[in-house]
Design a protein around this motif. Structure first.
Motif, PDB file in Angstrom:
ATOM      1  N   ILE B  57       0.794  -1.246   0.057  1.00  0.00           N
ATOM      2  CA  ILE B  57       0.025   0.003   0.012  1.00  0.00           C
ATOM      3  C   ILE B  57       0.824   1.175  -0.018  1.00  0.00           C
ATOM      4  CG2 ILE B  57      -1.455   1.308   1.305  1.00  0.00           C
ATOM      5  CD1 ILE B  57      -2.818  -1.596   2.423  1.00  0.00           C
ATOM      6  N   ASP B  58       0.722   2.207  -1.011  1.00  0.00           N
ATOM      7  CA  ASP B  58       1.622   3.303  -1.212  1.00  0.00           C
ATOM      8  C   ASP B  58       3.183   2.838  -1.144  1.00  0.00           C
ATOM      9  OD1 ASP B  58      -0.524   5.087  -1.860  1.00  0.00           O
ATOM     10  OD2 ASP B  58      -0.854   5.634   0.067  1.00  0.00           O
ATOM     11  N   GLN B  59       3.454   1.724  -1.743  1.00  0.00           N
ATOM     12  CA  GLN B  59       4.559   1.226  -1.788  1.00  0.00           C
ATOM     13  C   GLN B  59       5.461   0.770  -0.576  1.00  0.00           C
ATOM     14  OE1 GLN B  59       7.147   3.706  -4.546  1.00  0.00           O
ATOM     15  NE2 GLN B  59       5.584   3.769  -6.001  1.00  0.00           N
ATOM     16  N   GLU B  60       4.507   0.370   0.254  1.00  0.00           N
ATOM     17  CA  GLU B  60       5.024  -0.300   1.594  1.00  0.00           C
ATOM     18  C   GLU B  60       4.443  -1.532   1.765  1.00  0.00           C
ATOM     19  OE1 GLU B  60       7.295   0.978   3.701  1.00  0.00           O
ATOM     20  OE2 GLU B  60       7.295   3.549   2.867  1.00  0.00           O
ATOM     21  N   GLN B  61       5.335  -2.688   2.438  1.00  0.00           N
ATOM     22  CA  GLN B  61       4.638  -3.857   2.634  1.00  0.00           C
ATOM     23  C   GLN B  61       3.466  -3.901   3.326  1.00  0.00           C
ATOM     24  OE1 GLN B  61       8.405  -5.815   3.943  1.00  0.00           O
ATOM     25  NE2 GLN B  61       8.076  -7.395   2.701  1.00  0.00           N
ATOM     26  N   ALA B  62       2.477  -4.599   3.090  1.00  0.00           N
ATOM     27  CA  ALA B  62       1.197  -4.654   3.913  1.00  0.00           C
ATOM     28  C   ALA B  62       0.617  -5.791   3.920  1.00  0.00           C
ATOM     29  CB  ALA B  62       0.192  -3.544   3.380  1.00  0.00           C
ATOM     30  N   ASP B  63      -0.435  -6.134   4.835  1.00  0.00           N
ATOM     31  CA  ASP B  63      -1.221  -7.314   4.860  1.00  0.00           C
ATOM     32  C   ASP B  63      -2.650  -7.154   4.095  1.00  0.00           C
ATOM     33  OD1 ASP B  63       0.794  -8.428   6.321  1.00  0.00           O
ATOM     34  OD2 ASP B  63      -0.031  -7.507   8.079  1.00  0.00           O
ATOM     35  N   LEU B  64      -3.512  -8.297   3.832  1.00  0.00           N
ATOM     36  CA  LEU B  64      -4.453  -8.058   3.381  1.00  0.00           C
ATOM     37  C   LEU B  64      -5.529  -7.622   3.894  1.00  0.00           C
ATOM     38  CD1 LEU B  64      -4.657 -11.742   1.410  1.00  0.00           C
ATOM     39  CD2 LEU B  64      -5.031  -9.620   0.564  1.00  0.00           C
ATOM     40  N   ASP B  65      -5.363  -7.548   5.528  1.00  0.00           N
ATOM     41  CA  ASP B  65      -6.112  -7.076   6.216  1.00  0.00           C
ATOM     42  C   ASP B  65      -5.856  -5.443   6.552  1.00  0.00           C
ATOM     43  OD1 ASP B  65      -4.404  -7.597   7.817  1.00  0.00           O
ATOM     44  OD2 ASP B  65      -5.450  -8.809   9.337  1.00  0.00           O
ATOM     45  N   SER B  66      -4.773  -5.062   5.857  1.00  0.00           N
ATOM     46  CA  SER B  66      -4.344  -3.435   6.073  1.00  0.00           C
ATOM     47  C   SER B  66      -5.643  -2.816   5.484  1.00  0.00           C
ATOM     48  CB  SER B  66      -3.061  -3.190   5.343  1.00  0.00           C
ATOM     49  OG  SER B  66      -2.124  -4.269   6.062  1.00  0.00           O
ATOM     50  N   PRO B  67      -5.649  -1.480   6.221  1.00  0.00           N
ATOM     51  CA  PRO B  67      -6.602  -0.315   5.744  1.00  0.00           C
ATOM     52  C   PRO B  67      -6.164   0.367   4.126  1.00  0.00           C
ATOM     53  CG  PRO B  67      -5.584   0.402   7.790  1.00  0.00           C
ATOM     54  CD  PRO B  67      -5.275  -1.244   7.455  1.00  0.00           C
ATOM     55  N   ILE B  68      -6.987   0.372   3.420  1.00  0.00           N
ATOM     56  CA  ILE B  68      -6.556   1.070   2.050  1.00  0.00           C
ATOM     57  C   ILE B  68      -7.299   2.384   2.098  1.00  0.00           C
ATOM     58  CG2 ILE B  68      -5.956  -0.858   0.889  1.00  0.00           C
ATOM     59  CD1 ILE B  68      -8.602  -0.678  -0.473  1.00  0.00           C
ATOM     60  N   THR B  69      -8.068   2.840   3.085  1.00  0.00           N
ATOM     61  CA  THR B  69      -8.899   4.085   2.794  1.00  0.00           C
ATOM     62  C   THR B  69      -7.788   5.241   2.917  1.00  0.00           C
ATOM     63  OG1 THR B  69     -10.264   3.115   4.483  1.00  0.00           O
ATOM     64  CG2 THR B  69     -10.466   5.633   4.242  1.00  0.00           C
ATOM     65  N   GLY B  70      -7.715   6.091   2.089  1.00  0.00           N
ATOM     66  CA  GLY B  70      -6.926   7.088   1.747  1.00  0.00           C
ATOM     67  C   GLY B  70      -5.685   6.966   0.989  1.00  0.00           C
ATOM     68  N   ALA B  71      -5.382   5.594   0.555  1.00  0.00           N
ATOM     69  CA  ALA B  71      -4.224   5.205  -0.089  1.00  0.00           C
ATOM     70  C   ALA B  71      -4.288   5.610  -1.512  1.00  0.00           C
ATOM     71  CB  ALA B  71      -4.114   3.564  -0.161  1.00  0.00           C
ATOM     72  N   SER B  72      -3.163   6.098  -2.145  1.00  0.00           N
ATOM     73  CA  SER B  72      -3.397   6.385  -3.582  1.00  0.00           C
ATOM     74  C   SER B  72      -2.868   5.422  -4.353  1.00  0.00           C
ATOM     75  CB  SER B  72      -2.274   7.657  -4.043  1.00  0.00           C
ATOM     76  OG  SER B  72      -1.422   7.338  -3.229  1.00  0.00           O
ATOM     77  N   GLU B  73      -2.206   4.229  -4.043  1.00  0.00           N
ATOM     78  CA  GLU B  73      -1.400   3.204  -4.550  1.00  0.00           C
ATOM     79  C   GLU B  73      -1.485   1.744  -4.068  1.00  0.00           C
ATOM     80  OE1 GLU B  73       1.754   4.541  -7.186  1.00  0.00           O
ATOM     81  OE2 GLU B  73       2.712   2.701  -6.704  1.00  0.00           O
ATOM     82  N   VAL B  74      -2.134   0.949  -4.559  1.00  0.00           N
ATOM     83  CA  VAL B  74      -2.263  -0.515  -3.981  1.00  0.00           C
ATOM     84  C   VAL B  74      -1.728  -1.480  -5.045  1.00  0.00           C
ATOM     85  CG1 VAL B  74      -3.977  -2.241  -2.997  1.00  0.00           C
ATOM     86  CG2 VAL B  74      -4.310   0.181  -2.576  1.00  0.00           C
ATOM     87  N   ALA B  75      -0.760  -2.276  -4.633  1.00  0.00           N
ATOM     88  CA  ALA B  75       0.064  -3.119  -5.655  1.00  0.00           C
ATOM     89  C   ALA B  75      -0.302  -4.461  -5.054  1.00  0.00           C
ATOM     90  CB  ALA B  75       1.454  -3.040  -5.555  1.00  0.00           C
ATOM     91  N   PHE B  76      -0.771  -5.535  -6.240  1.00  0.00           N
ATOM     92  CA  PHE B  76      -0.867  -7.025  -5.905  1.00  0.00           C
ATOM     93  C   PHE B  76       0.102  -7.696  -6.619  1.00  0.00           C
ATOM     94  CE2 PHE B  76      -5.223  -5.358  -5.010  1.00  0.00           C
ATOM     95  CZ  PHE B  76      -5.269  -5.808  -3.547  1.00  0.00           C
ATOM     96  N   PHE B  77       0.890  -8.717  -5.993  1.00  0.00           N
ATOM     97  CA  PHE B  77       1.847  -9.382  -6.506  1.00  0.00           C
ATOM     98  C   PHE B  77       2.210 -11.074  -5.886  1.00  0.00           C
ATOM     99  CE2 PHE B  77       3.536  -5.754  -4.353  1.00  0.00           C
ATOM    100  CZ  PHE B  77       4.320  -6.432  -3.383  1.00  0.00           C
ATOM    101  N   PRO B  78       2.847 -11.866  -6.592  1.00  0.00           N
ATOM    102  CA  PRO B  78       3.136 -13.081  -5.871  1.00  0.00           C
ATOM    103  C   PRO B  78       4.274 -12.934  -4.916  1.00  0.00           C
ATOM    104  CG  PRO B  78       3.601 -13.271  -8.112  1.00  0.00           C
ATOM    105  CD  PRO B  78       2.894 -11.552  -8.197  1.00  0.00           C
ATOM    106  N   PRO B  79       4.613 -13.740  -4.423  1.00  0.00           N
ATOM    107  CA  PRO B  79       5.957 -13.721  -3.699  1.00  0.00           C
ATOM    108  C   PRO B  79       7.162 -13.393  -4.336  1.00  0.00           C
ATOM    109  CG  PRO B  79       4.632 -15.788  -2.826  1.00  0.00           C
ATOM    110  CD  PRO B  79       3.901 -15.199  -3.862  1.00  0.00           C
ATOM    111  N   VAL B  80       7.903 -12.280  -3.727  1.00  0.00           N
ATOM    112  CA  VAL B  80       9.183 -11.985  -4.741  1.00  0.00           C
ATOM    113  C   VAL B  80      10.209 -13.023  -4.854  1.00  0.00           C
ATOM    114  CG1 VAL B  80       8.730  -9.668  -4.017  1.00  0.00           C
ATOM    115  CG2 VAL B  80      10.275 -11.051  -2.723  1.00  0.00           C
ATOM    116  N   THR B  81      10.820 -12.885  -6.112  1.00  0.00           N
ATOM    117  CA  THR B  81      11.759 -13.917  -6.512  1.00  0.00           C
ATOM    118  C   THR B  81      13.015 -13.404  -7.132  1.00  0.00           C
ATOM    119  OG1 THR B  81      10.704 -14.356  -8.588  1.00  0.00           O
ATOM    120  CG2 THR B  81      10.186 -15.834  -6.799  1.00  0.00           C
ATOM    121  N   GLY B  82      13.525 -12.133  -6.452  1.00  0.00           N
ATOM    122  CA  GLY B  82      14.670 -11.683  -6.996  1.00  0.00           C
ATOM    123  C   GLY B  82      15.800 -12.192  -6.427  1.00  0.00           C
ATOM    124  N   GLY B  83      17.104 -11.300  -6.989  1.00  0.00           N
ATOM    125  CA  GLY B  83      18.548 -11.761  -6.194  1.00  0.00           C
ATOM    126  C   GLY B  83      19.264 -12.704  -7.069  1.00  0.00           C
TER     127      GLY B  83
END
Lengths: 153, 83
Positions: B57-83
């Motif tokens: 939420i707004d480019q910060e790690q969050a949980d599914l139950d985190s509030p999104i009220t007032g957020a400008s950007e919400v991102a959904f993605f699978p577990p990360v696999t970089g490195g």
């Protein structure tokens, strides 16, 4: 302290030299360079291309946060994190982490911490393609989560 | 509100980002996935496995139950696999 997310390749030797250039308080520089492996894919054909997608904006923020946390936990004098995105070939450099400190223990540990956190917290996703162009998203590995958890406190 | 999708979520939904105006009862990231799934089947394919879903939420790690009220950007993605 530097974080770079880029499509272009990098020169590990030049990065290492830059980290300690003009300083006399650094006694240890450690680094990790990650390369794309040409392992067989799940279908058996070797990986021809590894595509890396990331979340521009959040990626840089997360890497900067990880770098700052390493500097808070160990006496880091300087550090560099570079991660590439876009299409890469087996043998290509993909990630680079270097840490400079007065002594080796902090430099080794901080570099390992940065890599472990990067693997589980930086928003990158790998997709491997075989020579025929068949793609498959790489699954996250539990061993990476366990490696990151050992630093939890 | 801008919603972003990455990796196979982006492929299943068919767009990398979109602007949505969810109703007032959508208060958390999980509410947003429920509301999107009620709109079109392609969201059901993307959000079917909530265990494989990560949210920022707004480019910060969050949980599914985190509030999104007032957020400008919400991102959904699978577990990360970089490195």
């Amino acid at each position: 302290m530097a974080v770079r997310v880029q499509a272009a390749d990098f020169d590990p030797g030049a990065e290492l030299a830059a980290l300690s250039a003009g300083r006399t308080d650094i006694g240890a520089v450690t680094s990790f360079t990650g390369l794309v492996r040409g392992d067989p894919t799940a279908e058996g054909a070797p990986v021809a291309v590894m595509e890396l997608e990331h979340y521009p904006g959040m990626t840089e923020k997360q890497l900067e946060k990880i770098e700052a946390e390493a500097a808070a936990r160990w006496p880091v004098i300087a550090s560099t994190i570079i991660h590439r995105y876009g299409p890469l070939a087996p043998g290509d450099r993909i990630v680079f982490v270097a840490v400079a400190s007065a002594h080796r223990a902090a430099a080794f540990e901080a570099a390992e911490f940065i890599m472990d956190y990067l693997k589980t917290k930086a928003p990158f996703w790998k997709r491997e393609l075989n020579a025929a162009g068949d793609g498959r998203w790489v699954d996250a590995r539990e061993s990476d989560d366990q490696a990151a958890e050992r630093w939890a406190r | 509100m801008r919603v972003l999708y990455f990796a196979w979520l982006r492929e299943r939904i068919g767009v990398a980002h979109e602007t949505v105006s969810p109703p007032d009862y959508v208060k958390t990231a999980a509410d947003l996935t429920d509301w999107l799934m009620s709109q079109e089947p392609r969201y059901q394919a993307a959000f079917a496995d909530l265990a494989a879903l990560r949210v920022a939420i707004d480019q910060e790690q969050a949980d599914l139950d985190s509030p999104i009220t007032g957020a400008s950007e919400v991102a959904f993605f699978p577990p990360v696999t970089g490195g």
